[in-house]
Design a protein around this motif. Sequence first.
Motif, PDB file in Angstrom:
ATOM      1  N   TYR A 263      41.135  43.208  42.769  1.00 30.32           N
ATOM      2  CA  TYR A 263      41.572  42.944  41.409  1.00 30.32           C
ATOM      3  C   TYR A 263      40.551  42.047  40.720  1.00 30.32           C
ATOM      4  O   TYR A 263      39.891  41.222  41.357  1.00 30.32           O
ATOM      5  CB  TYR A 263      42.919  42.220  41.387  1.00 30.32           C
ATOM      6  CG  TYR A 263      44.084  43.020  41.906  1.00 30.32           C
ATOM      7  CD1 TYR A 263      44.414  42.978  43.257  1.00 30.32           C
ATOM      8  CD2 TYR A 263      44.857  43.804  41.064  1.00 30.32           C
ATOM      9  CE1 TYR A 263      45.494  43.696  43.748  1.00 30.32           C
ATOM     10  CE2 TYR A 263      45.937  44.535  41.543  1.00 30.32           C
ATOM     11  CZ  TYR A 263      46.246  44.472  42.887  1.00 30.32           C
ATOM     12  OH  TYR A 263      47.314  45.184  43.368  1.00 30.32           O
TER      13      TYR A 263
ATOM     14  N   GLN B  56      40.388  39.165  37.596  1.00 33.13           N
ATOM     15  CA  GLN B  56      41.209  38.304  36.761  1.00 33.13           C
ATOM     16  C   GLN B  56      40.303  37.541  35.810  1.00 33.13           C
ATOM     17  O   GLN B  56      39.402  36.822  36.226  1.00 33.13           O
ATOM     18  CB  GLN B  56      42.031  37.335  37.608  1.00 33.13           C
ATOM     19  CG  GLN B  56      43.025  36.518  36.802  1.00 33.13           C
ATOM     20  CD  GLN B  56      43.903  35.646  37.674  1.00 33.13           C
ATOM     21  OE1 GLN B  56      43.488  35.171  38.730  1.00 33.13           O
ATOM     22  NE2 GLN B  56      45.154  35.427  37.244  1.00 33.13           N
TER      23      GLN B  56
ATOM     24  N   GLN C 297      44.524  35.699  31.969  1.00 30.85           N
ATOM     25  CA  GLN C 297      44.964  37.088  32.028  1.00 30.85           C
ATOM     26  C   GLN C 297      45.607  37.411  33.359  1.00 30.85           C
ATOM     27  O   GLN C 297      45.551  36.629  34.311  1.00 30.85           O
ATOM     28  CB  GLN C 297      43.756  38.013  31.811  1.00 30.85           C
ATOM     29  CG  GLN C 297      43.041  37.802  30.504  1.00 30.85           C
ATOM     30  CD  GLN C 297      43.926  38.139  29.324  1.00 30.85           C
ATOM     31  OE1 GLN C 297      44.616  39.163  29.310  1.00 30.85           O
ATOM     32  NE2 GLN C 297      43.929  37.278  28.320  1.00 30.85           N
ATOM     33  N   GLY C 298      46.190  38.587  33.407  1.00 27.15           N
ATOM     34  CA  GLY C 298      46.774  39.069  34.654  1.00 27.15           C
ATOM     35  C   GLY C 298      45.724  39.689  35.547  1.00 27.15           C
ATOM     36  O   GLY C 298      44.525  39.542  35.323  1.00 27.15           O
ATOM     37  N   LEU C 299      46.191  40.387  36.566  1.00 25.77           N
ATOM     38  CA  LEU C 299      45.304  41.009  37.541  1.00 25.77           C
ATOM     39  C   LEU C 299      45.143  42.482  37.201  1.00 25.77           C
ATOM     40  O   LEU C 299      46.133  43.210  37.073  1.00 25.77           O
ATOM     41  CB  LEU C 299      45.887  40.880  38.948  1.00 25.77           C
ATOM     42  CG  LEU C 299      45.712  39.549  39.667  1.00 25.77           C
ATOM     43  CD1 LEU C 299      46.457  38.428  38.962  1.00 25.77           C
ATOM     44  CD2 LEU C 299      46.189  39.670  41.099  1.00 25.77           C
TER      45      LEU C 299
ATOM     46  N   PHE D  59      37.040  36.178  37.998  1.00 19.82           N
ATOM     47  CA  PHE D  59      37.587  35.761  39.283  1.00 19.82           C
ATOM     48  C   PHE D  59      38.053  37.034  39.988  1.00 19.82           C
ATOM     49  O   PHE D  59      38.842  37.799  39.437  1.00 19.82           O
ATOM     50  CB  PHE D  59      38.753  34.794  39.043  1.00 19.82           C
ATOM     51  CG  PHE D  59      39.280  34.102  40.256  1.00 19.82           C
ATOM     52  CD1 PHE D  59      40.636  34.041  40.505  1.00 19.82           C
ATOM     53  CD2 PHE D  59      38.419  33.470  41.147  1.00 19.82           C
ATOM     54  CE1 PHE D  59      41.142  33.370  41.611  1.00 19.82           C
ATOM     55  CE2 PHE D  59      38.907  32.798  42.261  1.00 19.82           C
ATOM     56  CZ  PHE D  59      40.279  32.748  42.488  1.00 19.82           C
TER      57      PHE D  59
ATOM     58  N   LEU E 234      39.801  38.993  43.190  1.00 16.94           N
ATOM     59  CA  LEU E 234      40.807  38.803  44.222  1.00 16.94           C
ATOM     60  C   LEU E 234      40.957  40.053  45.073  1.00 16.94           C
ATOM     61  O   LEU E 234      41.083  41.156  44.550  1.00 16.94           O
ATOM     62  CB  LEU E 234      42.157  38.464  43.583  1.00 16.94           C
ATOM     63  CG  LEU E 234      42.250  37.058  42.979  1.00 16.94           C
ATOM     64  CD1 LEU E 234      43.367  36.987  41.955  1.00 16.94           C
ATOM     65  CD2 LEU E 234      42.470  36.036  44.077  1.00 16.94           C
TER      66      LEU E 234
END
Lengths: 112, 114
Positions: A35, A37, A41-43, A88, A90
């Motif tokens: 994901y 980010q 914000q969301g993923l 970022f 994930l």
Amino acid sequence: DGGITQSPKYLFRKEGQNVTLSCEQNLNHDAMYWYRQDPGQGLRLIYYSQIVNDFQKGDIAEGYSVSREKKESFPLTVTSAQKNPTAFYLCASNGGSMTEAFFGQGTRLTVV
Amino acid sequence: GESVGLHLPTLSVQEGDNSIINCAYSNSASDYFIWYKQESGKGPQFIIDIRSNMDKRQGQRVTVLLNKTVKHLSLQIAATQPGDSAVYFCAENIGSGGSYIPTFGRGTSLIVHP
């Protein structure tokens, strides 16, 4: 202890470079996910893999590539084609449709 | 397209108060929902989950409520503590070609004032 490990924690990329983010899990999970980010914000899903040697594009796959040669490992390459890679990242894994995802601690990628 | 979303981006509460974080979902076929907590600079962590055949599930200081009629999910945190300050995401595992993909809403930032 079982878990999912991402490395490095911080990564700096020059314009035009490809960089690879590592993700390793020892949870014996078949499914793994990447994901992105952005701040506040969301993923957003980049790529996912449900089984070794198979992977699928997510919502924002352009400029990224992955491989799944081993069950434990799902590296993500951010290519020079990704024009806005600062974010970022994930990595996650889960063990089935009715199970929660386990996340790594993330890699913060910055273009310099 | 179908998605998971949140009503409030930021929630500020006083220490000791109860917090309620809401989430709307639009995929009526979803049958598994999860709440995650993300602290600054870290990956999301599982808090609690609920299956579609349930209306309520309780954990330690947390309760998740599911209203399938209006496609609404909420997370209740009792006696909120400063350590609860984080971003909270609801998520659902959405079926896609035989796979079930964890799909996340935008998140709510919970700020707990001492």
